[in-house]
Write a protein that holds these residues in place. Structure first.
Motif, short mmCIF file in Angstrom:
data_model
loop_
_atom_site.label_atom_id
_atom_site.label_comp_id
_atom_site.label_asym_id
_atom_site.label_seq_id
_atom_site.Cartn_x
_atom_site.Cartn_y
_atom_site.Cartn_z
N GLY A 129 -70.79 34.71 48.63
CA GLY A 129 -71.08 33.31 48.96
C GLY A 129 -71.44 33.14 50.43
N ARG A 130 -70.73 33.85 51.30
CA ARG A 130 -71.05 33.79 52.73
C ARG A 130 -72.43 34.35 53.02
NH1 ARG A 130 -65.86 35.13 56.47
NH2 ARG A 130 -64.49 33.55 55.57
N LYS A 175 -66.59 34.62 44.58
CA LYS A 175 -66.79 35.84 45.38
C LYS A 175 -67.09 35.41 46.82
CE LYS A 175 -68.16 39.17 42.04
NZ LYS A 175 -68.45 40.56 42.19
N ARG A 176 -66.10 35.50 47.66
CA ARG A 176 -66.21 34.96 49.01
C ARG A 176 -67.30 35.62 49.86
NH1 ARG A 176 -61.58 31.72 50.75
NH2 ARG A 176 -60.26 31.49 48.92
N MET A 177 -67.35 36.93 49.90
CA MET A 177 -68.34 37.61 50.74
C MET A 177 -69.75 37.35 50.26
SD MET A 177 -66.86 38.74 53.31
CE MET A 177 -68.26 39.55 54.01
N TYR A 202 -69.10 31.08 46.46
CA TYR A 202 -67.99 31.34 47.38
C TYR A 202 -66.63 31.16 46.70
CZ TYR A 202 -65.04 30.96 51.54
OH TYR A 202 -64.07 31.14 52.49
N VAL A 203 -66.56 30.23 45.74
CA VAL A 203 -65.31 30.00 45.04
C VAL A 203 -64.86 31.25 44.30
CG1 VAL A 203 -64.23 28.65 43.19
CG2 VAL A 203 -65.74 27.53 44.83
#
Length: 76
Positions: free
Chosen positions: A55-56, A51-53, A48-49
């Motif tokens: 990681g979600r 690549k946010r999507m 998530y740190v």
């Protein structure tokens, strides 16, 4: 009152068996959810740190894929 300390999940109103209640499937689904979450949530937090999507998606995998598949696979 049961003092076992083991979570037991009950799903009533289902049409997948004659009793219209499921105990084994949701309980094993919960155990599989916890096992997957222990591994995937820390990995998802690290991803998530950067690549946010992605990681979600990794952190949501136990709730959106693992639990429903295991619960549906066992009809009792």
């Amino acid at each position: 009152m049961v003092g076992l300390g083991v979570p037991i999940c009950v799903q009533c109103g289902t049409r997948s068996n004659p009793c219209r209640c499921k105990v084994v499937g949701p309980t094993l689904g919960f155990v599989a959810f916890v096992a997957a979450a222990v591994v995937e949530w820390p990995v998802g937090a690290i991803v998530y740190v950067f690549k946010r999507m992605k990681g979600r998606k990794i952190m949501a995998h136990p709730a959106t894929v693992v639990y429903p598949k295991v619960t549906r696979a066992i009809p009792i």
